[in-house]
Scaffold this motif. Sequence first.
Motif, PDB file in Angstrom:
ATOM      1  N   VAL A 178       0.847  -1.189   0.000  1.00 43.07           N
ATOM      2  CA  VAL A 178       0.000   0.000   0.000  1.00 43.07           C
ATOM      3  C   VAL A 178       0.881   1.236   0.000  1.00 43.07           C
ATOM      4  O   VAL A 178       1.846   1.332   0.762  1.00 43.07           O
ATOM      5  CB  VAL A 178      -0.972   0.005   1.205  1.00 43.07           C
ATOM      6  N   TRP A 179       0.546   2.162  -0.896  1.00 42.46           N
ATOM      7  CA  TRP A 179       1.193   3.474  -0.915  1.00 42.46           C
ATOM      8  C   TRP A 179       0.171   4.477  -0.385  1.00 42.46           C
ATOM      9  O   TRP A 179      -0.894   4.669  -0.996  1.00 42.46           O
ATOM     10  CB  TRP A 179       1.611   3.862  -2.329  1.00 42.46           C
ATOM     11  N   MET A 180       0.487   5.081   0.737  1.00 45.09           N
ATOM     12  CA  MET A 180      -0.444   6.038   1.334  1.00 45.09           C
ATOM     13  C   MET A 180      -0.035   7.461   0.969  1.00 45.09           C
ATOM     14  O   MET A 180       1.116   7.863   1.162  1.00 45.09           O
ATOM     15  CB  MET A 180      -0.484   5.903   2.861  1.00 45.09           C
ATOM     16  N   LEU A 181      -0.993   8.205   0.448  1.00 40.89           N
ATOM     17  CA  LEU A 181      -0.767   9.603   0.087  1.00 40.89           C
ATOM     18  C   LEU A 181      -1.134  10.457   1.295  1.00 40.89           C
ATOM     19  O   LEU A 181      -2.299  10.509   1.703  1.00 40.89           O
ATOM     20  CB  LEU A 181      -1.617   9.977  -1.122  1.00 40.89           C
ATOM     21  N   SER A 182      -0.144  11.112   1.862  1.00 46.40           N
ATOM     22  CA  SER A 182      -0.351  11.815   3.129  1.00 46.40           C
ATOM     23  C   SER A 182      -0.376  13.326   2.956  1.00 46.40           C
ATOM     24  O   SER A 182       0.483  13.893   2.271  1.00 46.40           O
ATOM     25  CB  SER A 182       0.757  11.449   4.129  1.00 46.40           C
ATOM     26  N   ARG A 183      -1.347  13.945   3.584  1.00 46.43           N
ATOM     27  CA  ARG A 183      -1.357  15.400   3.665  1.00 46.43           C
ATOM     28  C   ARG A 183      -0.109  15.868   4.410  1.00 46.43           C
ATOM     29  O   ARG A 183       0.540  15.092   5.116  1.00 46.43           O
ATOM     30  CB  ARG A 183      -2.621  15.884   4.380  1.00 46.43           C
ATOM     31  N   MET A 224       3.715  -0.853   3.941  1.00 52.51           N
ATOM     32  CA  MET A 224       3.259   0.489   3.566  1.00 52.51           C
ATOM     33  C   MET A 224       4.436   1.400   3.237  1.00 52.51           C
ATOM     34  O   MET A 224       5.463   1.375   3.906  1.00 52.51           O
ATOM     35  CB  MET A 224       2.433   1.119   4.697  1.00 52.51           C
ATOM     36  N   ARG A 225       4.227   2.223   2.216  1.00 56.56           N
ATOM     37  CA  ARG A 225       5.145   3.324   1.927  1.00 56.56           C
ATOM     38  C   ARG A 225       4.324   4.611   1.908  1.00 56.56           C
ATOM     39  O   ARG A 225       3.223   4.644   1.337  1.00 56.56           O
ATOM     40  CB  ARG A 225       5.856   3.118   0.592  1.00 56.56           C
ATOM     41  N   ILE A 226       4.859   5.659   2.518  1.00 54.27           N
ATOM     42  CA  ILE A 226       4.140   6.922   2.664  1.00 54.27           C
ATOM     43  C   ILE A 226       4.729   7.937   1.692  1.00 54.27           C
ATOM     44  O   ILE A 226       5.945   8.160   1.660  1.00 54.27           O
ATOM     45  CB  ILE A 226       4.260   7.459   4.105  1.00 54.27           C
ATOM     46  N   VAL A 227       3.855   8.549   0.910  1.00 50.78           N
ATOM     47  CA  VAL A 227       4.268   9.633   0.010  1.00 50.78           C
ATOM     48  C   VAL A 227       3.660  10.906   0.565  1.00 50.78           C
ATOM     49  O   VAL A 227       2.439  11.084   0.565  1.00 50.78           O
ATOM     50  CB  VAL A 227       3.793   9.389  -1.435  1.00 50.78           C
ATOM     51  N   ARG A 228       4.494  11.796   1.057  1.00 45.15           N
ATOM     52  CA  ARG A 228       4.041  12.965   1.799  1.00 45.15           C
ATOM     53  C   ARG A 228       4.039  14.224   0.944  1.00 45.15           C
ATOM     54  O   ARG A 228       4.913  14.407   0.079  1.00 45.15           O
ATOM     55  CB  ARG A 228       4.941  13.199   3.026  1.00 45.15           C
ATOM     56  N   GLN A 229       3.096  15.110   1.230  1.00 44.72           N
ATOM     57  CA  GLN A 229       3.113  16.429   0.607  1.00 44.72           C
ATOM     58  C   GLN A 229       4.372  17.189   1.036  1.00 44.72           C
ATOM     59  O   GLN A 229       4.745  17.164   2.219  1.00 44.72           O
ATOM     60  CB  GLN A 229       1.896  17.246   1.026  1.00 44.72           C
ATOM     61  N   ALA A 230       5.003  17.864   0.096  1.00 48.98           N
ATOM     62  CA  ALA A 230       6.162  18.695   0.423  1.00 48.98           C
ATOM     63  C   ALA A 230       5.734  20.016   1.054  1.00 48.98           C
ATOM     64  O   ALA A 230       6.506  20.660   1.772  1.00 48.98           O
ATOM     65  CB  ALA A 230       6.985  18.951  -0.821  1.00 48.98           C
ATOM     66  N   ALA A 231       4.503  20.428   0.770  1.00 45.06           N
ATOM     67  CA  ALA A 231       3.945  21.669   1.323  1.00 45.06           C
ATOM     68  C   ALA A 231       2.438  21.461   1.450  1.00 45.06           C
ATOM     69  O   ALA A 231       1.851  20.643   0.732  1.00 45.06           O
ATOM     70  CB  ALA A 231       4.257  22.852   0.408  1.00 45.06           C
ATOM     71  N   PRO A 232       1.797  22.192   2.356  1.00 41.12           N
ATOM     72  CA  PRO A 232       0.345  22.018   2.517  1.00 41.12           C
ATOM     73  C   PRO A 232      -0.401  22.196   1.197  1.00 41.12           C
ATOM     74  O   PRO A 232      -0.188  23.162   0.470  1.00 41.12           O
ATOM     75  CB  PRO A 232      -0.017  23.120   3.524  1.00 41.12           C
ATOM     76  N   GLY A 233      -1.266  21.246   0.884  1.00 40.84           N
ATOM     77  CA  GLY A 233      -2.084  21.326  -0.318  1.00 40.84           C
ATOM     78  C   GLY A 233      -1.399  20.887  -1.598  1.00 40.84           C
ATOM     79  O   GLY A 233      -2.023  20.872  -2.662  1.00 40.84           O
ATOM     80  N   ASP A 234      -0.125  20.508  -1.524  1.00 41.31           N
ATOM     81  CA  ASP A 234       0.632  20.176  -2.738  1.00 41.31           C
ATOM     82  C   ASP A 234       0.425  18.708  -3.110  1.00 41.31           C
ATOM     83  O   ASP A 234       1.291  17.859  -2.881  1.00 41.31           O
ATOM     84  CB  ASP A 234       2.119  20.474  -2.523  1.00 41.31           C
ATOM     85  N   TRP A 235      -0.725  18.418  -3.726  1.00 47.64           N
ATOM     86  CA  TRP A 235      -0.974  17.055  -4.176  1.00 47.64           C
ATOM     87  C   TRP A 235      -0.317  16.769  -5.524  1.00 47.64           C
ATOM     88  O   TRP A 235      -0.065  15.601  -5.869  1.00 47.64           O
ATOM     89  CB  TRP A 235      -2.473  16.804  -4.279  1.00 47.64           C
ATOM     90  N   GLN A 236      -0.038  17.795  -6.283  1.00 49.44           N
ATOM     91  CA  GLN A 236       0.529  17.580  -7.611  1.00 49.44           C
ATOM     92  C   GLN A 236       1.871  16.859  -7.535  1.00 49.44           C
ATOM     93  O   GLN A 236       2.118  15.899  -8.277  1.00 49.44           O
ATOM     94  CB  GLN A 236       0.693  18.913  -8.347  1.00 49.44           C
ATOM     95  N   SER A 237       2.755  17.302  -6.619  1.00 50.83           N
ATOM     96  CA  SER A 237       4.058  16.655  -6.511  1.00 50.83           C
ATOM     97  C   SER A 237       3.922  15.231  -5.982  1.00 50.83           C
ATOM     98  O   SER A 237       4.694  14.337  -6.356  1.00 50.83           O
ATOM     99  CB  SER A 237       4.985  17.467  -5.604  1.00 50.83           C
ATOM    100  N   VAL A 238       2.929  15.003  -5.123  1.00 49.39           N
ATOM    101  CA  VAL A 238       2.688  13.647  -4.616  1.00 49.39           C
ATOM    102  C   VAL A 238       2.317  12.717  -5.769  1.00 49.39           C
ATOM    103  O   VAL A 238       2.858  11.608  -5.905  1.00 49.39           O
ATOM    104  CB  VAL A 238       1.572  13.661  -3.551  1.00 49.39           C
ATOM    105  N   ILE A 239       1.379  13.157  -6.598  1.00 45.66           N
ATOM    106  CA  ILE A 239       0.941  12.330  -7.721  1.00 45.66           C
ATOM    107  C   ILE A 239       2.079  12.101  -8.711  1.00 45.66           C
ATOM    108  O   ILE A 239       2.240  10.988  -9.261  1.00 45.66           O
ATOM    109  CB  ILE A 239      -0.271  12.971  -8.420  1.00 45.66           C
TER     110      ILE A 239
END
Length: 577
Positions: A515-520, A540-555
Amino acid sequence: MVREAREVEAAAGRYVDLMQAALACGDGAAAREAAEKAHECDAQLPSPLIVIGQTALAAGQTEEARDRFARAAALSPNFLTLGLLATSLHALGRAQEAREQLAKAVACVPDLPDAQFVLGSVCELLEDRTGALTLYERCLSARPGHARARHRAGLCRLAAGDVIGALDNMRRAMAEEAPLAEQWTDLSAALAANGQFTAAHEAAEMALSRTPSDVKALNNLGYALVQLNRSQEAIPVYAQAAADAPDMPAVRFGLAVALLKAGHFDQGWAEYEWRWRDCQRPRCDLRAPLWLGEPLAGRTILIHAEQGFGDSLQFVRFVPLLAGLGACVVLQVPPALQRLMHNVTGVARVVTRLEHDLSYDFHCPMATLPLRFGARPGRIPACPYLHVPEDDQARQGNALRARATGGMTPPDLVVGIVWSGDPRPNDPKSNLVDRRRSIGLGDFAPLFDVPGIRFVSFQFGAARAALAQGHWPVLDAMDGVTDFADTAARLAGIDLLISVDTSIVHLAGSMNRPVWMLSRFDACWRWLEECEDTPWYPSMRIVRQAAPGDWQSVIQTVRARLVRLVDLYQHQIQAAA
């Protein structure tokens, strides 16, 4: 007789004047003394009764305050006397009577800004924020520059989840008058609720520059630091607040979150018990004592769910340890978890409600188990601990895989996606968090053109409707799903789950499924800070936002990883051919 009456009236008037003068000087004791003498002279005057009642209420003499306010209201039933009577009844825990008196006060409040502001404050005290907001807005309609009413209106909007409206009101109030420290404190809370944690940190610092030891401002500063992933810095801030207010639940629970997020599990679990006085309420329907570590051999213990589905899925891992101590373990969980929990090792019985004939020697909330067993990295029960029967895997998991791949040989990778958590619209605080953790199905679009992947949706709830609102190359995997056991069976048929932080990541992790979890950015405490892995779920692997609201870099990060995963998979197929 007439002359005597006039003298009494004059004496009462003099004492009332003395009372008013003492009040103007802030001398409550002198005001009460003058009010008592005025009342002795003329028992029909409501103003001395009001002052006596107010001083009694301030001194904790609530019954006397209610008696005095009731007499004043009988003599002069106006918005002030009725509002004060409502306040005293509220303090006595007589909520229904308090609401009745408040309704009478609202019905007769004059069309005067100050009167509307005062009664709005009473509404807030009685937790009628809708009524308070109405009164504050009436006040502002007549006097737009009433900064205190505008600020209080902002707080009412914040409590209702209208963060944008709250911030607008608070900022306008601060522009109309030089802001007080408490206004900076409240602004920091509103900014944090809107996910503006850097600004919330700055506002809390502004408050503390004016009142350095204000506990509420310290609490807000600690909260902002935790959300900025600076939990280690938050710990001494919370500790300072706790030293000044050791019994303030919000501070102690905030300290717990900071400790746990910073990885200080031993002290963190102990402080986490403050949740029962802050954000949760202990149960009053349990007929056995809380388990504090007593011997369990031959005893029955009730383990009960207390928070969301994810918490139950995460902490049920400790149940086999209880069985290892000789306990007969009964689980109480929501119906959606009942079938799944039957497969946990060591569970003797799973119930969804406390039946009359259910007998047990101890009880323990699910999220208290980490404290009892001293959970920390290296001392957390391993995965998998939730299992799917082989026939369910074949019937649902294999069937889903066949549908997704169309029987192609070799098959593409099957990847599940979830883009939204439970919005909980009736819980403003949780709703605000969900807005930060959830994304739209369209945000996953950059992943859909990665070749060699078939996407299936495990989205549940209202957000599931997005599948029908566009031509997405995504198969809906949730038709016919009735509970988490069905979901688990279907997860067994995929290669990878990609999801925002919601209960299904716990389900996949507990089954040891990738599971890859996309984290705020302001990740939950359980995921610690900065790290990509987690001691709770090795898969599990966690992919974290680099800045608040930055989902683009996560994706984009996820897309790059998917490309590498497909490449590795295809090389393995070629090597095996």
